[in-house]
Every structure is written in C-alpha cells, then in structure tokens.
Design an enzyme around this catalytic site. Structure first.
Site, mmCIF file in Angstrom:
data_model
loop_
_atom_site.group_PDB
_atom_site.id
_atom_site.type_symbol
_atom_site.label_atom_id
_atom_site.label_comp_id
_atom_site.label_asym_id
_atom_site.label_seq_id
_atom_site.Cartn_x
_atom_site.Cartn_y
_atom_site.Cartn_z
ATOM 1 C CG MET A 84 -1.772 -1.283 1.290
ATOM 2 S SD MET A 84 -2.992 -1.279 2.606
ATOM 3 C CE MET A 84 -1.953 -1.413 4.054
ATOM 4 C CG ASP A 85 4.770 3.108 -2.140
ATOM 5 O OD1 ASP A 85 5.636 2.991 -3.035
ATOM 6 O OD2 ASP A 85 4.863 3.937 -1.216
#
Lengths: 290, 248
Positions: A41-42
C-alpha cells in the site's frame, strides 16, 4: 427530507454499482482467478500532499481503499488477501509519525473486528504476520484479540503484515527450524538413554532427515498459513518489493500501477486479473517446474 | 408435471445460453486486450528506434555509475537462444554497465552458455565512453540459479545449527539477519544485492532470484528475449537512474 432522499440515492447508486460489479466478475470468473493477491500500500503520504489532507484524513482514505479492495477480492472469489501495512524499516521514520501510525493501527484493528464490520459480515479470518514483539503492547494486544475473535471465520483470509520484512521472516524461520531439529534430536537421545533404543528405521528417520531442508524452513514462515501469492500489486509505480514476500514470490505476477494507494480502484484489479489470465498457463508451468 | 418439466428445460437452456454468452464476452475482452498489447508493442518499437538512433536526447546521457550491480533473469526456455544472450551481454558491455567495479548477475543460463558467456569476460568486453577512449575491460559475471535461493538458505540453516546447537547449549541463540547473511556467505551463496534486475521473459516475475538479495532491487520487465531491443535497455537503465528510495 433532503437527507433521506440523499441516502436513498446513495443506496440506489451502491446497488447499481454492486450489480455492475457482479456482471463484470461473472465474466472474469470464466477464466482462472488467483487464489492469493498481495498488496503493497504505497503512496499514502504523496496522496496526502497532493490533496492537502491532514494526517487523519490521509489514513482514512488509505483505509477506505483497503476495505474496497478487500470487498472486490472477496466478491471475485479470491480467498487469500495479504497487505503490507507496516515494515520493520518504517520504524526508522520520525518517532511522532511512528507513534501516530501505531495509534491509528490500533483504532483500525478495533474497528475491523467489530461485529458489524465488513470482516465479520464476510466471514474473513485475520492474521497479523510479522515480528509482533516489536509492536507496542497495546497494538500487539489488539492484534492478538483480533486473531482470536476472527478465528472462527473461514470464507476468506486477510493477512496483515506488520513489523514485517522478508529477511526477518526468513531469519525467524531458520531459527524455528533449528529449534525443531534440536528438539527432535534431544527426544531421540532421551529415548535412547532410557534404553528405548529406537533404531533409525523404526524412528522413521534416517541420517539425512536430521538435516534442515527447504520444506522445514517453508513450514516456519509467518506466511505458511497461505499459499504463495499469485499476484503482488504495488501502487505508486515503484518496481521494487521492498523486502515483502521475497521467499514466496518466485512465480508471482508483479504489477505496479502508477496510481497512489488511496487512488486504487476496481479498474486496476480488473486489469491485473486479465493480465494474470493471459499468463496463467506460463505461471502454472513455472510453478510446476520449481 | 409437464409444466414443471417445461420450466426446468427453459431454465436449463437459459443457463447454458448464459454461460455461452459469458464465455463469448470473456473471449472478446481478451481479444481486445491482445490487440491493445500488439498496438503497444508497435509503439515501443518506434520508441526504441528513436532511442537507439539518439534522436531522443534525454536518453543520450545516462549516469551509469548509479548501477553498481545489475542482474538479468532470463526465462529458461528463452535462454536457449544463446546468440541472443551473448548479444545482450555485448549491449550491456557497450553501454558501460559491465565495468571493473560493477557486476552483472545472470540467472537462467545452462552450463555451456555460462562457459561461452565467460569468454566475454576476457576477450570481448569493449567499454566505450571511458576517459581513456575505447578499452577492453574485464567484466565481472556471476551466474546464479534456483539453487542459490531457497536451497542456499537451507544450507545456511544447517551451518548455523551445526555452529550453535551441536554441543550442549547453555543459552538459546537468537539469529539475526546478519547471522543469516554471514552463513550464506560461508556456504558460498553470498553476493551483492543488485540495484536493478532486468527480467527477460513473457511475464514480470523474478523467477526465484535469490530472495535474500533483492530486498530493494528495482525489478523491470523487458519482454521476451527474442524481441529484445537496445532502446528498451537504455530506457530501463535511464528510468532507474531517476528513482529515489526512502528505505522505510
């Protein structure tokens, strides 16, 4: 009155979206569907800067994206979902940011495990994978409670990697493998000392089995509760895995959409599923060969 | 009874038609995607030609020194094209990636290909753009295979067991990542972590490259080896030089 009408329109829109989604997933289900998708989840901080959001709103947007992805994967029939929530490397951030993230994590864990939450409605079991000893006592306790509370759920599995890196996971698995080997040998020696000499064949083990093999290390991985991932999605366009599922991703399709994590949507999931289906036979063959 | 059978027949017929319709739509969607990828392929060919010819000026100057360790993973079926593999190595040498201080790590070659590729080490590497003009430089090539990944960790585990558990232990050891790194080195499976990993195959997938060594490696899919382009190589390296990592 306007509020009631607004809610009705909202419900109608949601029902229509759900129906359209079901139609799309029915088409996708003609082909092979992955059993395990993992997400890095960047891009939360970049999204926050882009939208001028406060800290609380940024993480709310990220959490909302996570719930949506969970819902879509579940509806599609993906049984295992893994998310990289907090890396051991993230402890290097400013102490205030780390503390704020720990508080947020605890709130979200409590939220996820409420009776009426999506997790319990959909029958999803939660695992927290990583070196949980590094977490604060409150977060560790919340995580353990969540795992116990959802242990009866069996329709899908959500693995949340916190205080996790692949290299730490491998080191832990090696340690556990050595401990298990040591226990096996001590048991055998104890039996022999008591005069219950158990020949090597009777014990069911020969000399070669008193060696740690790949399957032993595999068995002690945090992620051994799930099959290897079929797809790893990292948002924000970065092409590295950042120490995530390195051991398990040998034959896994890697996908890096440029969208930031809060911007990820159904279209990205549909695209990667179609790509997976295009390359399914190749990936299956490679898995068989290894 | 007859009505019931009729209804059943209609429902069954509807279900079959519905399934057929879904299959047909699925096939059409995949056909459209294949057409899209073909169009994308043509666009890439044009872009690669422009890059190779030097017309796209932004790709003319690349800071090669940022790529200290480059890895190449080649799908085992594709790696049978020995001439293509050697051509790739020559391209890498010509860009200046394979210099004395840099290492190329290659996964996917068989024994005879490794032997042939090793000849590049001493004879055929030509580095251009160096301050001293055109030189023949030694290149460091390391060959890895699937055995360097999971089986290597198992060997390291056995070494650590022999070292820490062989005699009566007073205190339970606590292995750190440094212990694992040292053990991997000791059993002959240490090595640098590549900055950039180029995957030649049909899918973007690292095909079991040693897990311990790709923590922060940028993994770039280059497409099948048979359709490799020099321009794509330049573009991948150029893009890498613009990447910024936070490491947490």
């Amino acid at each position: 009155m306007e509020g009631v009408n607004g809610k009705r329109v909202g419900h109608l829109f949601e029902n229509i979206s759900s129906f359209v989604r079901q139609c799309i997933f029915s088409i996708l289900n003609v082909g092979p569907v992955p059993s395990h998708i993992a997400f890095i989840m960047d891009g939360n901080r970049r999204y926050s800067k882009k939208q001028n959001l406060l800290d609380g709103d940024r993480h709310r947007a990220g959490f909302s994206a996570l719930i949506n992805m969970l819902k879509y994967c579940y509806e599609l029939g993906v049984k295992y979902i893994t998310v990289y929530a907090f890396s051991i490397d993230n402890f290097k951030r400013r102490p205030e940011e780390v503390a704020s993230l720990m508080t947020l994590m605890q709130e979200k864990i409590d939220e996820l495990t409420k009776e009426e939450s999506i997790i319990n409605r959909l029958g999803i079991r939660i695992y927290f994978q990583g070196n949980l000893k590094l977490l604060s006592d409150r977060v560790k306790s919340a995580a353990e409670k969540a795992m116990v509370k959802t242990s009866g759920n069996s329709r899908a599995v959500l693995s949340i990697c916190v205080a996790y890196t692949s290299t730490d996971e491998i080191a832990h698995a090696v340690q556990e493998s050595c401990e298990e080997m040591w226990d096996d040998i001590r048991k055998r020696e104890a039996n022999n000392a008591e005069g219950n000499f158990i020949g090597l064949e009777e014990n069911g083990k020969d000399e070669n089995e008193y060696r740690i093999g790949v399957t032993d290390v595999d068995r002690h991985m945090y992620m051994s509760v799930c099959p290897d991932p079929d797809i790893i999605i990292r948002t924000s366009g970065a092409t590295r895995l950042s120490n995530f599922l390195l051991w398990q991703s040998a034959h896994c399709l890697l996908y890096s959409p440029t969208a930031l994590w809060p911007e990820i949507g159904l279209r990205h999931l549909i695209w990667v599923i179609l790509d997976f289906q295009r390359n399914y036979l190749y990936l299956k063959e490679k898995k068989k060969q290894s | 009874m007859d009505l019931g059978n009729e209804v059943q027949k209609i429902l069954s017929w509807t279900s079959v038609c519905g399934n057929l319709a879904l299959h047909l739509i699925w096939l059409i969607v995949h056909l459209i995607i294949n057409v899209w990828y073909s169009a994308l392929g043509i666009a890439h060919v044009v872009e690669n030609t422009l890059i190779s010819s030097g017309l796209l000026k932004s790709y003319n100057a690349i800071n090669i020194s940022k790529v200290r360790y480059l890895a190449v993973v080649i799908d085992s079926e594709e790696a049978r094209q020995t001439s293509k593999v050697l051509e790739l190595l020559r391209w890498l040498a010509s860009i200046g990636v394979l210099k004395k201080s840099q290492t190329a790590i290659i996964e996917g070659l068989n024994k005879s290909q490794k032997a042939t590729a090793s000849k590049i080490k001493s004879q055929e590497a030509i580095v251009e753009g160096s301050n001293h003009g055109t030189l023949v430089e030694h290149v460091d090539l390391e060959f890895v295979s699937f055995a360097d990944s999971k089986p290597a960790v198992a060997k390291a585990a056995n070494l650590l067991f022999a070292k820490h558990y062989a005699s009566t232990i007073l205190e339970k050891p606590n292995f750190t990542e440094s212990d694992i790194s040292e053990a991997l080195q000791a059993v002959g499976y240490g090595g640098p972590e590549p900055d950039l990993l180029l995957v030649y195959g049909p899918v973007r997938c690292h095909l079991g490259f040693p897990a311990w060594r790709i923590r922060y490696t940028e993994i770039v899919h280059m497409g099948p080896l048979k359709s490799m382009k020099f321009g794509s190589l330049i573009k991948a390296i150029h893009k890498f030089t613009k990447v910024h990592q936070n490491y947490g």
